[in-house]
Structure formats: C-alpha cells, structure tokens
Design a protein around this motif. Structure first.
Motif, PDB file in Angstrom:
ATOM      1  N   GLY A  74       0.843  -1.191   0.036  1.00 17.96           N
ATOM      2  CA  GLY A  74      -0.016  -0.004  -0.032  1.00 17.96           C
ATOM      3  C   GLY A  74       0.659   1.053   0.014  1.00 17.96           C
ATOM      4  N   ALA A  75       2.175   1.204   0.143  1.00 18.26           N
ATOM      5  CA  ALA A  75       2.969   2.359   0.361  1.00 18.26           C
ATOM      6  C   ALA A  75       3.186   3.016  -0.928  1.00 18.26           C
ATOM      7  N   PRO A  76       3.338   4.317  -1.097  1.00 18.89           N
ATOM      8  CA  PRO A  76       3.243   4.822  -2.295  1.00 18.89           C
ATOM      9  C   PRO A  76       4.420   4.717  -3.332  1.00 18.89           C
ATOM     10  N   LEU A  77       4.430   4.467  -4.409  1.00 21.65           N
ATOM     11  CA  LEU A  77       5.719   4.072  -5.241  1.00 21.65           C
ATOM     12  C   LEU A  77       5.614   5.442  -6.298  1.00 21.65           C
ATOM     13  N   LEU A  78       6.722   6.247  -6.179  1.00 24.83           N
ATOM     14  CA  LEU A  78       6.608   7.561  -6.781  1.00 24.83           C
ATOM     15  C   LEU A  78       6.921   7.299  -8.280  1.00 24.83           C
ATOM     16  N   ALA A  79       5.923   7.682  -9.100  1.00 26.48           N
ATOM     17  CA  ALA A  79       6.167   7.553 -10.640  1.00 26.48           C
ATOM     18  C   ALA A  79       7.568   8.260 -11.036  1.00 26.48           C
ATOM     19  N   GLY A  80       8.458   7.492 -11.800  1.00 24.80           N
ATOM     20  CA  GLY A  80       9.732   8.090 -12.370  1.00 24.80           C
ATOM     21  C   GLY A  80      11.101   8.079 -11.537  1.00 24.80           C
ATOM     22  N   ALA A  81      10.920   7.173 -10.441  1.00 24.15           N
ATOM     23  CA  ALA A  81      11.936   6.611  -9.621  1.00 24.15           C
ATOM     24  C   ALA A  81      12.674   5.871 -10.179  1.00 24.15           C
ATOM     25  N   LEU A  82      13.920   5.786  -9.916  1.00 25.06           N
ATOM     26  CA  LEU A  82      15.018   4.985 -10.572  1.00 25.06           C
ATOM     27  C   LEU A  82      14.387   3.365 -10.298  1.00 25.06           C
ATOM     28  N   ALA A  83      14.215   3.141  -8.687  1.00 21.85           N
ATOM     29  CA  ALA A  83      13.948   1.918  -8.311  1.00 21.85           C
ATOM     30  C   ALA A  83      13.107   2.163  -6.879  1.00 21.85           C
ATOM     31  N   HIS A  84      12.478   1.039  -6.386  1.00 21.08           N
ATOM     32  CA  HIS A  84      11.825   1.087  -5.101  1.00 21.08           C
ATOM     33  C   HIS A  84      12.160  -0.357  -4.556  1.00 21.08           C
ATOM     34  N   LEU A  85      12.200  -0.198  -3.393  1.00 21.69           N
ATOM     35  CA  LEU A  85      11.897  -1.244  -2.536  1.00 21.69           C
ATOM     36  C   LEU A  85      10.892  -1.222  -1.199  1.00 21.69           C
ATOM     37  N   GLU A  86      10.046  -2.114  -1.262  1.00 21.11           N
ATOM     38  CA  GLU A  86       9.009  -2.130  -0.245  1.00 21.11           C
ATOM     39  C   GLU A  86       9.568  -3.055   0.784  1.00 21.11           C
ATOM     40  N   CYS A  87       9.464  -2.528   2.111  1.00 19.13           N
ATOM     41  CA  CYS A  87      10.284  -3.025   3.141  1.00 19.13           C
ATOM     42  C   CYS A  87       9.279  -3.294   4.280  1.00 19.13           C
ATOM     43  N   ALA A  88       9.587  -4.218   5.235  1.00 15.90           N
ATOM     44  CA  ALA A  88       8.857  -4.329   6.527  1.00 15.90           C
ATOM     45  C   ALA A  88      10.155  -3.890   7.680  1.00 15.90           C
ATOM     46  N   LEU A  89       9.619  -3.039   8.548  1.00 10.17           N
ATOM     47  CA  LEU A  89      10.492  -2.901   9.789  1.00 10.17           C
ATOM     48  C   LEU A  89      10.838  -3.863  10.617  1.00 10.17           C
ATOM     49  N   TYR A  90      12.322  -3.846  10.677  1.00 11.03           N
ATOM     50  CA  TYR A  90      12.944  -5.102  11.412  1.00 11.03           C
ATOM     51  C   TYR A  90      13.419  -4.867  12.713  1.00 11.03           C
ATOM     52  N   GLN A  91      14.379  -3.726  12.828  1.00 12.57           N
ATOM     53  CA  GLN A  91      14.716  -3.365  13.953  1.00 12.57           C
ATOM     54  C   GLN A  91      14.902  -1.800  14.101  1.00 12.57           C
ATOM     55  N   VAL A  92      14.701  -1.089  15.219  1.00 15.05           N
ATOM     56  CA  VAL A  92      14.922   0.370  15.292  1.00 15.05           C
ATOM     57  C   VAL A  92      16.045   0.527  16.376  1.00 15.05           C
ATOM     58  N   LEU A  93      17.271   1.061  16.064  1.00 14.73           N
ATOM     59  CA  LEU A  93      18.149   1.105  17.060  1.00 14.73           C
ATOM     60  C   LEU A  93      18.407   2.621  17.615  1.00 14.73           C
ATOM     61  N   PRO A  94      19.031   3.113  18.649  1.00 18.05           N
ATOM     62  CA  PRO A  94      19.154   4.582  18.892  1.00 18.05           C
ATOM     63  C   PRO A  94      20.674   5.093  18.066  1.00 18.05           C
ATOM     64  N   GLY A  95      20.337   6.348  17.663  1.00 23.81           N
ATOM     65  CA  GLY A  95      21.586   6.909  16.934  1.00 23.81           C
ATOM     66  C   GLY A  95      21.693   8.296  17.361  1.00 23.81           C
ATOM     67  N   GLY A  96      21.893   8.586  18.626  1.00 25.81           N
ATOM     68  CA  GLY A  96      21.848   9.987  19.101  1.00 25.81           C
ATOM     69  C   GLY A  96      20.621  10.714  18.844  1.00 25.81           C
ATOM     70  N   ASP A  97      20.462  11.657  17.902  1.00 25.34           N
ATOM     71  CA  ASP A  97      19.414  12.376  17.624  1.00 25.34           C
ATOM     72  C   ASP A  97      18.535  12.006  16.576  1.00 25.34           C
ATOM     73  N   HIS A  98      19.010  10.848  15.947  1.00 21.74           N
ATOM     74  CA  HIS A  98      18.226   9.981  14.832  1.00 21.74           C
ATOM     75  C   HIS A  98      17.881   8.656  15.552  1.00 21.74           C
ATOM     76  N   ASP A  99      17.158   7.831  14.713  1.00 18.08           N
ATOM     77  CA  ASP A  99      16.774   6.365  14.947  1.00 18.08           C
ATOM     78  C   ASP A  99      17.480   5.894  13.721  1.00 18.08           C
ATOM     79  N   ILE A 100      18.016   4.715  13.981  1.00 17.31           N
ATOM     80  CA  ILE A 100      18.748   3.681  12.983  1.00 17.31           C
ATOM     81  C   ILE A 100      17.522   2.820  12.619  1.00 17.31           C
ATOM     82  N   VAL A 101      17.093   2.791  11.357  1.00 20.45           N
ATOM     83  CA  VAL A 101      15.754   1.845  11.064  1.00 20.45           C
ATOM     84  C   VAL A 101      16.407   0.767  10.148  1.00 20.45           C
ATOM     85  N   LEU A 102      16.362  -0.545  10.632  1.00 15.37           N
ATOM     86  CA  LEU A 102      16.876  -1.739  10.034  1.00 15.37           C
ATOM     87  C   LEU A 102      15.419  -2.327   9.173  1.00 15.37           C
TER      88      LEU A 102
END
Ligand SMILES: Cc1cc2nc3c(=O)[nH]c(=O)nc-3n(C[C@H](O)[C@H](O)[C@H](O)COP(=O)(O)O)c2cc1C
Length: 168
Positions: free
Chosen positions: A113-141
């Motif tokens: 259901g995720a939007p695939l943008l017309a004209g993109a080079l490629a897309h990967l639809e993904c399922a969230l695997y793990q979220v790790l802390p990364g300072g003021d960001h999260d690291i999303v696997l």
C-alpha cells in the motif's frame, strides 16, 4: 608541514558547521521513504544504505524530530523510492515538514500500500526489522519484501549541499 597535516589541523568538531561540512564531502543518492496509513506520508532521506545480504537488510536514519517517521513506524511497512535526477522538485517537496507533500505527485500503491513514486529509478518495499538508537536520530533496519526498477535513468545525487547526477 604537509598539505595533509594542514588540512587535518584545520578541522575542529567544536563547531557543528564544521562537522556538517566534513560530512558534506560524502556524496550520496537520495530516497523518499513513503508509507500509507490514513493517508500517504513520506520524507526525503540521504541516510539510506544497503546493510546485509543474508538476511537482506537496508537502513535509513530518520531524525527524532521528524513528524513522518513515527507514522511510518506505526504502519510497519514502507517504500524506499530511489530518486532520478528529474525528481529534484520531489526531493525538495518531501523535505518540507507540515506541507501537503503529495499534492500533484504521481504515485501508485505497492503491494504494502506504500506509495511508489512515478519516475523513480527503483523502489524497495520493506518491513520494519529493528529500530536502534542513534543519537538524535533512529537507525531503522528493514527487510525488503518487494522490489522494482525502471528503465535506465540517471540518479539524483547530493554533494556539499548541491544536487547533481552521474551519467553512466
Ligand atoms: C537532501 C536531503 C536529505 C535528507 N536526509 C535526511 C535523512 O537522512 N534523515 C532525516 O531525518 N531527514 C533528512 N532530511 C530532512 C527530511 O526530509 C525532513 O526533515 C523531513 O521531511 C521533515 O518532515 P517531517 O516532519 O514530515 O518528517 C533530508 C533533507 C534533504 C533535502
């Protein structure tokens, strides 16, 4: 003193602007990460990277201040749209917090259901695997579950706060 030593002496991390400038020497592609909950959401990211082949994993790093990331996290599936050089306006539009990012944007839903943008080079639809802390960001696997690619096009690249491309 060699030219290399002079360059190193110049660098101090006391100034965040210096840290940003140093990191700006690393050229990247650009993706827009999209998902669909009650409505389509998306955000521009340069922090996308391949991570693992077995299992297949990719990652991106959203800022903790992002208003879109918590929505994507809640949905649990999303699309990574790898931008082509013609999509610089999309790159800018999806970087503006609080705006109607999908106004006038041509997209179609992927298998998640995720939007695939017309004209993109490629897309990967993904399922969230793990979220790790990364300072003021999260690291999303995330684990890719469906992929697609367009006919050969040139990528949108980002280097020292400027956009460019690579004519392979
Ligand atoms: C070229 C470029 C690269 C960006 N890369 C990232 C990134 O890797 N992670 C991130 O959190 N924000 C990144 N941003 C900023 C986000 O796109 C922006 O903060 C976000 O869309 C804010 O909207 P939101 O509040 O809807 O999340 C980038 C912006 C631009 C223009």
């Amino acid at each position: 003193m060699t030219a290399d030593q002079e360059l190193q002496d110049e660098v101090t991390l006391d100034d965040p602007a210096v840290f940003r400038r140093i990191l700006g020497h690393f050229a990247t592609g650009i993706v827009v990460v999209t998902a669909f909950g009650k409505h389509p959401v998306g955000m521009t990211c340069q922090s996308f990277s391949s991570l693992s082949l077995e299992p297949p994993l990719v990652l991106f790093s959203p800022a903790r201040t992002s208003t879109t990331w918590p929505i994507i996290r809640e949905i649990g599936t999303f699309a990574v749209n790898i931008l082509a050089v013609e999509q610089q306006p999309l790159c800018r539009a999806f970087a503006v917090s609080g705006s109607d990012k999908f106004a006038g944007v041509d997209w179609s839903p992927g298998v998640t259901g995720a939007p695939l943008l017309a004209g993109a080079l490629a897309h990967l639809e993904c399922a969230l695997y793990q979220v790790l802390p990364g300072g003021d960001h999260d690291i999303v696997l995330a684990r890719p579950i469906a992929v697609g690619e367009a006919e050969a096009r040139s990528p949108l690249l980002f280097f020292q706060s400027r956009y460019g491309t690579f004519d392979g």
